[in-house]
Scaffold this motif. Structure first.
Motif, mmCIF file in Angstrom:
data_model
loop_
_atom_site.group_PDB
_atom_site.id
_atom_site.type_symbol
_atom_site.label_atom_id
_atom_site.label_comp_id
_atom_site.label_asym_id
_atom_site.label_seq_id
_atom_site.Cartn_x
_atom_site.Cartn_y
_atom_site.Cartn_z
ATOM 1 N N TRP A 6 1.251 -0.847 -0.325
ATOM 2 C CA TRP A 6 0.007 -0.027 0.496
ATOM 3 C C TRP A 6 1.161 1.293 0.266
ATOM 4 O O TRP A 6 1.957 1.465 1.169
ATOM 5 C CB TRP A 6 -0.798 -0.030 1.603
ATOM 6 N N PRO A 12 -5.658 0.673 4.667
ATOM 7 C CA PRO A 12 -6.427 1.194 2.974
ATOM 8 C C PRO A 12 -8.149 0.983 3.465
ATOM 9 O O PRO A 12 -7.977 0.494 2.647
ATOM 10 C CB PRO A 12 -5.979 -0.252 2.367
ATOM 11 N N ASN A 35 -1.384 -3.166 5.224
ATOM 12 C CA ASN A 35 -0.621 -2.529 3.933
ATOM 13 C C ASN A 35 -0.106 -3.362 3.010
ATOM 14 O O ASN A 35 1.133 -2.320 1.908
ATOM 15 C CB ASN A 35 0.420 -1.203 5.153
ATOM 16 N N ILE A 38 -3.574 -5.253 1.233
ATOM 17 C CA ILE A 38 -4.022 -4.507 -0.182
ATOM 18 C C ILE A 38 -2.934 -3.697 -0.580
ATOM 19 O O ILE A 38 -2.403 -2.404 -0.104
ATOM 20 C CB ILE A 38 -5.069 -3.832 0.683
ATOM 21 N N ARG A 39 -3.153 -3.717 -2.034
ATOM 22 C CA ARG A 39 -2.201 -2.889 -2.572
ATOM 23 C C ARG A 39 -2.240 -1.635 -3.460
ATOM 24 O O ARG A 39 -3.639 -1.963 -4.138
ATOM 25 C CB ARG A 39 -1.209 -4.292 -3.896
ATOM 26 N N GLY A 40 -1.904 -0.630 -4.031
ATOM 27 C CA GLY A 40 -2.416 0.393 -4.989
ATOM 28 C C GLY A 40 -1.379 -0.021 -6.288
ATOM 29 O O GLY A 40 -2.660 0.662 -7.418
ATOM 30 N N GLN A 142 -6.835 -0.160 -4.887
ATOM 31 C CA GLN A 142 -6.472 -0.948 -4.208
ATOM 32 C C GLN A 142 -6.956 -2.674 -5.311
ATOM 33 O O GLN A 142 -7.462 -2.451 -6.258
ATOM 34 C CB GLN A 142 -8.064 -0.949 -3.523
ATOM 35 N N HIS A 202 -7.456 7.570 -1.275
ATOM 36 C CA HIS A 202 -7.574 6.068 -2.078
ATOM 37 C C HIS A 202 -8.002 5.079 -1.265
ATOM 38 O O HIS A 202 -7.081 4.387 -0.468
ATOM 39 C CB HIS A 202 -5.620 5.804 -1.648
ATOM 40 N N THR A 203 -8.833 5.313 -0.223
ATOM 41 C CA THR A 203 -9.550 4.445 0.651
ATOM 42 C C THR A 203 -10.896 3.619 0.146
ATOM 43 O O THR A 203 -11.549 3.204 0.408
ATOM 44 C CB THR A 203 -10.027 4.762 1.903
#
Length: 323
Positions: A6, A12, A35, A38-40, A142, A202-203
């Motif tokens: 994340w 997130p 973190n 869950i990744r970006g 996400q 970004h949630t």
């Protein structure tokens, strides 16, 4: 190779998800791992996975404020990733799809890739950054995996869509829709929330998730409401957290034998305790949907599935008592 993590400050999760995690006693444990899980951006295995799928579940919010869940389908490769931050989907909703106008440029959407013949599934939530005549491009916000529990094994075959038939619409369940729901063992649910300025950008936004159970796990009551169990899962509480923040939801329930789709939207509530909950073995919560809109779309998918076996996890769940 190191997996992406994340990339933003804070967790997130939005306030609804955090509240659900707190109530279930899972918040501290999730905070320690969130973190990393869950990744970006999409890891390589997710990029490969999406590219081999013949369909995706999509959730988006319509102009009426209802989240709608739907299915986009194509030959494997119709979803592909030009890079780790973008997913291209070479398909659009067909006429009669209640999510058709919701999948516009700038829309927040939720995506679920699922293989029913392997029980694999991965999720991706993001923003539509391009829509053209051929499809959509989604920018990742996400990316995360899900466990295989409650997924029924089904073998897939391709078919020509049935001759186009007009979609049926109503503001309540008719007898056909009620029977369809009572016989189902799988549903997909779209939910949403509005991110506050304090939470950052970004949630999340929209999520679409799988729910499975023994046939009959969706109870249809005489007043036209639906009630179904929320079993133990990954404890992220994406769906339940969204419902705490915004109690509206949209379901899509496929007819796996003939490619038809039933969409149901309305106002939802979460039942956390009480006799109704304890009467259903294995349920940790219940979701009750007060139906506001129903859309039935006959034979729209070029896909058919044959049941191989129910999830073995369902042996530990009960059956609905008589209403």
């Amino acid at each position: 190779m190191d997996l992406p993590i994340w990339p933003h400050a804070g967790l997130p999760f939005h306030t609804g998800e955090l509240a659900a995690q707190e109530r279930a006693g899972k918040r501290e444990r999730l905070a320690a791992v969130a973190n990393r899980v869950i990744r970006g951006e999409m890891p390589e295995q997710h990029r490969t996975f999406f590219a081999q799928l013949p369909f995706l579940l999509v959730g988006a919010v319509g102009a009426d404020g209802l989240p709608w869940a739907t299915v986009l389908a194509g030959k494997p490769g119709f979803a592909h990733t030009p890079d780790a931050r973008h997913l291209r989907i070479d398909a659009l909703p067909m006429p009669g799809d209640p999510a058709q106008s919701a999948l516009a440029r700038g829309a927040r959407i939720g995506l679920l890739g699922i293989e029913l013949h392997t029980r694999r599934r991965n999720r991706m939530n993001g923003i539509v950054v391009e829509r053209d005549e051929a499809g959509l491009t989604v920018e990742v916000e996400q990316s995360f995996g899900n466990c295989p529990r409650y997924i029924q094994l089904r073998d897939l075959s391709f078919a020509e869509p049935a001759t186009a038939a007009a979609a049926w619409q109503g503001d309540a369940l008719d007898d056909q829709a009620a029977a369809w729901l009572r016989g189902a063992d799988t549903l997909f649910i779209a939910t949403s929330h509005t991110t506050s300025e304090a939470e950052g950008a970004h949630t999340g936004g929209v999520d679409v998730s799988h729910r499975g159970g023994k046939p009959g796990f969706i109870r249809v009551d005489d007043d036209g409401t639906l009630t179904f169990p929320d079993f133990n899962g990954n404890n992220y509480f994406n769906t339940i957290g969204n419902l705490l923040a915004n109690p509206r939801a949209g379901l899509v329930v496929p007819d796996f034998a003939d490619g038809s789709l039933l969409h149901v939207g309305g106002r939802a509530e979460v039942v956390w305790d009480g006799a109704e909950l304890t009467s259903f073995a294995g349920a940790e919560r219940l979701v009750r949907l007060h139906v506001e809109r129903v859309v039935r779309r006959p034979g729209v998918l070029p896909l058919r599935w044959q049941l191989r076996e129910y999830s073995p996890v369902l042996e530990d769940t009960g059956a609905w008592p008589a209403p």
